[in-house]
Design a protein around this motif. Structure first.
Motif, PDB file in Angstrom:
ATOM      1  N   TYR A  25       0.824  -1.223   0.000  1.00  0.00           N
ATOM      2  CA  TYR A  25       0.000   0.000   0.000  1.00  0.00           C
ATOM      3  C   TYR A  25       0.844   1.252   0.000  1.00  0.00           C
ATOM      4  O   TYR A  25       0.655   2.172  -0.731  1.00  0.00           O
ATOM      5  N   GLY A  26       1.751   1.330   0.942  1.00  0.00           N
ATOM      6  CA  GLY A  26       2.575   2.513   1.086  1.00  0.00           C
ATOM      7  C   GLY A  26       3.941   2.010   1.457  1.00  0.00           C
ATOM      8  O   GLY A  26       4.118   0.819   1.677  1.00  0.00           O
ATOM      9  N   ALA A  27       4.895   2.890   1.577  1.00  0.00           N
ATOM     10  CA  ALA A  27       6.273   2.454   1.757  1.00  0.00           C
ATOM     11  C   ALA A  27       6.502   1.938   3.174  1.00  0.00           C
ATOM     12  O   ALA A  27       7.343   2.438   3.910  1.00  0.00           O
ATOM     13  N   GLY A  31       1.006   3.195   8.891  1.00  0.00           N
ATOM     14  CA  GLY A  31      -0.312   2.625   8.639  1.00  0.00           C
ATOM     15  C   GLY A  31      -0.239   1.213   8.086  1.00  0.00           C
ATOM     16  O   GLY A  31      -1.236   0.501   8.057  1.00  0.00           O
ATOM     17  N   ALA A  34      -1.740  -1.497  10.010  1.00  0.00           N
ATOM     18  CA  ALA A  34      -3.091  -1.297  10.538  1.00  0.00           C
ATOM     19  C   ALA A  34      -4.022  -2.450  10.184  1.00  0.00           C
ATOM     20  O   ALA A  34      -4.931  -2.778  10.912  1.00  0.00           O
ATOM     21  N   GLY A  35      -3.777  -3.089   9.073  1.00  0.00           N
ATOM     22  CA  GLY A  35      -4.665  -4.160   8.672  1.00  0.00           C
ATOM     23  C   GLY A  35      -4.193  -5.524   9.139  1.00  0.00           C
ATOM     24  O   GLY A  35      -4.553  -6.540   8.561  1.00  0.00           O
ATOM     25  N   TYR A 140      -7.909  -1.788  -6.244  1.00  0.00           N
ATOM     26  CA  TYR A 140      -8.047  -0.806  -5.173  1.00  0.00           C
ATOM     27  C   TYR A 140      -8.416   0.579  -5.724  1.00  0.00           C
ATOM     28  O   TYR A 140      -8.532   1.526  -4.941  1.00  0.00           O
ATOM     29  N   LYS A 142      -8.433   4.143  -6.586  1.00  0.00           N
ATOM     30  CA  LYS A 142      -7.520   5.173  -6.057  1.00  0.00           C
ATOM     31  C   LYS A 142      -7.455   5.132  -4.530  1.00  0.00           C
ATOM     32  O   LYS A 142      -7.044   6.104  -3.903  1.00  0.00           O
ATOM     33  N   GLU A 143      -7.894   4.017  -3.943  1.00  0.00           N
ATOM     34  CA  GLU A 143      -7.995   3.954  -2.481  1.00  0.00           C
ATOM     35  C   GLU A 143      -6.660   3.811  -1.768  1.00  0.00           C
ATOM     36  O   GLU A 143      -6.545   4.118  -0.592  1.00  0.00           O
ATOM     37  N   ARG A 144      -5.654   3.284  -2.443  1.00  0.00           N
ATOM     38  CA  ARG A 144      -4.377   3.010  -1.771  1.00  0.00           C
ATOM     39  C   ARG A 144      -3.196   3.523  -2.598  1.00  0.00           C
ATOM     40  O   ARG A 144      -2.424   2.761  -3.158  1.00  0.00           O
ATOM     41  N   PRO A 145      -3.051   4.844  -2.667  1.00  0.00           N
ATOM     42  CA  PRO A 145      -1.897   5.373  -3.398  1.00  0.00           C
ATOM     43  C   PRO A 145      -0.602   5.002  -2.686  1.00  0.00           C
ATOM     44  O   PRO A 145      -0.567   4.877  -1.460  1.00  0.00           O
ATOM     45  N   LEU A 146       0.429   4.805  -3.482  1.00  0.00           N
ATOM     46  CA  LEU A 146       1.744   4.537  -2.903  1.00  0.00           C
ATOM     47  C   LEU A 146       2.415   5.857  -2.551  1.00  0.00           C
ATOM     48  O   LEU A 146       3.007   6.013  -1.499  1.00  0.00           O
TER      49      LEU A 146
END
Lengths: 171, 439
Positions: A25-27, A31, A34-35, A140, A142-146
Motif C-alpha cells: 500500500y505505502g512504503a 499505517g 493497521a490491517g 483498489y 484510487k484507495e491506496r496510493p503509494l
C-alpha cells in the motif's frame, strides 16, 4: 446469499491482509500494519533468489501504466516475464495482482480501471505459463496510493499493478 | 449506536391544522431568478407552553439555521426585535415587524410532558398582515426534537419557495481518518446538516459509496470485508448486513436501488471488463444490462424507473449515456469537452448531476436529461460524486484537497450554483448519499 455475521467479515479481512508484501500500500509506513500486516522479517534474504524479498526487489513486483491505460509497456513485459519465470521455479507461491489508479478520476471509474490493469497482468502472466489457479486479482482504484503528492511524479508511480506473493499454490 | 434509535424511532407526527386561512401568494421566493436577495425573517424563541425547557429555544434555533442555510433567507436577530411573542395565539403586532423589515414571521410554541413533545407554528406575511397557510402541529419523542424543527422549517421553506421540502432527511457517507496512503473508512449516517452522527461500521475494511433505499431503511455499499470489493446490503435499524450477488472471481461495486426498492443496479467486473448488471434486492435474478469491452459503471435509475443513466468509456474517455432500464442500446447525452462520470438522476426527473474533469480541474455540474443546458456548479482540485437533496434543488458532493495532507470534505451547493458551502462533519468525509424525505 447467506447472512454474514460481522465477526466473520472481520476474519475474512484479516485473512487477506496476511500477505507478504510490506510495500503493497505505502512504503511500509506506520499505517502499513493497521490491517494486521506482517513485518518485513518474513521476507527472507534479498540475496536469496528464492526469497520474497528477492522477488519484490530484484525481479520487480510491480509494473506502471500510462494515464487511463491498461496496456503493458515493453518494460512492463520484461518485468512480468521475470515474474513468470520466478513463479515457475517457486511453485509454492500463489499471487494476488493488485490494480491501482492515480487520484485523477472518479472512485467508480478508477475501481474499474484498476481491475483492467490487474487483468492485463494476469492475462500476460497466464500467457507466460502461470497457472490460472495460482492467480487472483483485486482492484483498489484510487484507495491506496503509494505516493501521496498530487503531481505527475507521484501519479505515475500510483498507476500500477503489484504482484503480491502468498504461500500456497492457490488450489 | 444509541443515536441510531432516533432514525428508527417512531416519530408520531400528528399534523393538525390550526388556522384555516387561505395561502396568500404575496410572500414568495423564486429560486431560479438571476439575483436573489435573501428574504429577511424573524423567529422569536418559541413560546414555552409547559415543560419545554431548552427545547423551545433549541428548536427555534434549528428552524432558523435550516432557513438561513439555504442562502434564500436572512434572520433578523432577536436583539433587533421590537415586539416579543409571549403567547402563541396573541395578535401579531405587524407594525413592529414591518419596522424592522421582517418580511416573514414565524411564531411557534413547544409543550413537553413525559416522552412527548408537541411543536406548533404559524407563518405570517408581515407586509400583507396575513397568516401564510395553516398553522401546523407536530408531536414526537424528545429525542426527535431536531426532526420536528426540520419539519417546521420544511413547511416554511415550501410555502415561501414553492419547492419541495428537504431538511428532514439523513445523509449516509464515508467517515475517513488516517494518512492518504492508508486511509481508514467507515460508514456514518447523520442529519442533512451534520447533526446526530452514528457510525454503521468500523474501519477494519475499506467501505465505499453507500446508497439509501427509497424508503430510507436500507443501505447498499461496497466493502472489502471479504478481501475483495463486493456489494453489501445493510438494514439501518438492526445493522444486519449481508453480501449481495456474490459471483466468484468478480468484483461488484457502484450499487444503487431502483425507485421501487426492489432492484439493485450495479457494476460487475470479470476478467478486467466492467459492465452494468441488475439483480433483485433479495440477490436473485442476475441480469446483464450492458455488454461491451469498455468500462460501464455508476448506474442510476430515472425516478420513474424506466431508464438508467450511466458512465462509459466506450467512445474513448468516460462519458454519460442513457439506456432503457432493461438494457440495450444507449444514447450518449454528455457532449462537452472533458470527461464525465458519476451521473445521478434528479428525484424530480428533470436533471442529471455529474462529475466533470477538464483541464486538470474537477467540477460538479447539472444538465437536462438529454444533455442540454449543462451548468457547472463548482470547480476545484477534486470534486466528485454528487447526490441530490430529496427536493431536487441542492446537491451534496465530496471535495478533496490536493497533496500529501489532502483530505476529503462534504460540500453542498444549490443547482443555481449559489450557496456553495461545507457540510459540518466530525472529521474528513466522502461519498455522501442523501436519504429520501423522512416520513
Amino acid at each position: 446469499m447467506t447472512l454474514m455475521p460481522k465477526a466473520l467479515l472481520l476474519v475474512a479481512a484479516l485473512g487477506l491482509a496476511a500477505c507478504n508484501n510490506p510495500d503493497r500500500y505505502g512504503a511500509g509506513g506506520p499505517g502499513a500494519n493497521a490491517g494486521g500486516f506482517v513485518d518485513t522479517t518474513g521476507l527472507g534474504d534479498p540475496n536469496d533468489p528464492r526469497s520474497i524479498a528477492y522477488f519484490n526487489q530484484s525481479v520487480g513486483d510491480r509494473v506502471l501504466f500510462a494515464v487511463d491505460q491498461s496496456t503493458l509497456s515493453p518494460e512492463a513485459r520484461v518485468i512480468l516475464q521475470g515474474q513468470a519465470q520466478w513463479l515457475a521455479t517457486n511453485s509454492d507461491y500463489a499471487i494476488i495482482i493488485e490494480g491501482h489508479a492515480d487520484e485523477q478520476g472518479t472512485r467508480e471509474y478508477n475501481l474499474a480501471l484498476g481491475a483492467r490493469r490487474a487483468a492485463a497482468v494476469q492475462q500476460f502472466l497466464g500467457s507466460q505459463g502461470v497457472a490460472a489457479g495460482r492467480m487472483k486479482t483485486i482492484s483498489y482504484g484510487k484507495e491506496r496510493p503509494l505516493e501521496v503528492c498530487s503531481e505527475e511524479a507521484c501519479y505515475s508511480r500510483n498507476r500500477r499493478a503489484v504482484t503480491v506473493l502468498s504461500m500456497g499454490s492457490g488450489a | 449506536m444509541t443515536a441510531l434509535k432516533s432514525l428508527s424511532a417512531a416519530l408520531m407526527i400528528g399534523v393538525a391544522g390550526l388556522v384555516a386561512a387561505p395561502a396568500m401568494a404575496e410572500l414568495n421566493i423564486v429560486i431560479d431568478s438571476p439575483v436573489i436577495e435573501p428574504m429577511p425573517f424573524a423567529i422569536p424563541t418559541f413560546v414555552d407552553e409547559g415543560g419545554a425547557g431548552d427545547y423551545a429555544s433549541n428548536i427555534s434555533r434549528v428552524v432558523a439555521a435550516d432557513l438561513a442555510g439555504t442562502g434564500l433567507f436572512r434572520e433578523i436577530p432577536a436583539e433587533a426585535h421590537i415586539s416579543g411573542v409571549t403567547a402563541f395565539d396573541a395578535p401579531i403586532a405587524y407594525n413592529d415587524w414591518q419596522a424592522i423589515n421582517a418580511q416573514a414571521l414565524i411564531v411557534g410554541a413547544v409543550q413537553a410532558s413525559g416522552d412527548r413533545i408537541v411543536v406548533k407554528f404559524r407563518l405570517f406575511d408581515v407586509f400583507t398582515g396575513q397568516p401564510l397557510g395553516e398553522g401546523l402541529q407536530f408531536a414526537g419523542t424528545p429525542d426527535s426534537w431536531r426532526r420536528m424543527a426540520h419539519k417546521v422549517a420544511d413547511a416554511v421553506y415550501s410555502r415561501i419557495t414553492g419547492e419541495g421540502p428537504y431538511f428532514d432527511s439523513r445523509v449516509v457517507y464515508v467517515a475517513e481518518s488516517g494518512p492518504k496512503n492508508q486511509r481508514q473508512k467507515r460508514l456514518g449516517v447523520m442529519d442533512y446538516d451534520g447533526a446526530n452522527v452514528a457510525y454503521l461500521t468500523d474501519s477494519s475494511s475499506i467501505v465505499l459509496a453507500p446508497r439509501f433505499s427509497p424508503s430510507g431503511d436500507k443501505i447498499l455499499f461496497t466493502s472489502y470485508a471479504s478481501g475483495f470489493p463486493q456489494i453489501y446490503l445493510m438494514d439501518v435499524g438492526s445493522l444486519e448486513t449481508r453480501s449481495l450477488g456474490e459471483v466468484p472471481g468478480t468484483m461488484t461495486f457502484a450499487p444503487r436501488f431502483s425507485p421501487d426498492g426492489g432492484t439493485v443496479v450495479f457494476s460487475l467486473e470479470q476478467g478486467g471488463n466492467t459492465d452494468i448488471y441488475a439483480m433483485d434486492v433479495g440477490g436473485g435474478g442476475l441480469r446483464q444490462l450492458t455488454n461491451a469491452p469498455s468500462i460501464e459503471t455508476a448506474p442510476s435509475f430515472s425516478p420513474d424507473g424506466s431508464q438508467i443513466v450511466f458512465e462509459s468509456d466506450r467512445s474513448g474517455g468516460p462519458q454519460i449515456y442513457v439506456m432503457s432500464a432493461g438494457g440495450g442500446e444507449a444514447v450518449r447525452v454528455s457532449g462537452g469537452k472533458g470527461r464525465y462520470g458519476t451521473p445521478v438522476w434528479s428525484p424530480r426527473g428533470d436533471m442529471i448531476a455529474f462529475t466533470k474533469q477538464n483541464e486538470g480541474r474537477f467540477h460538479i455540474g447539472v444538465m437536462r436529461t438529454d444533455g442540454s443546458e449543462e451548468r457547472l456548479l463548482t470547480a476545484s482540485f477534486l470534486d466528485e460524486g454528487p447526490t441530490w437533496a430529496p427536493n431536487g434543488r441542492v446537491v451534496m458532493f465530496t471535495r478533496e484537497s490536493a497533496g500529501a495532507g489532502g483530505q476529503a470534505q462534504l460540500f453542498s451547493v444549490d443547482i443555481s450554483g449559489r450557496n456553495l458551502k461545507p457540510v459540518t462533519t466530525d472529521g474528513p468525509a466522502s461519498d455522501p448519499a442523501w436519504s429520501p424525505l423522512l416520513p
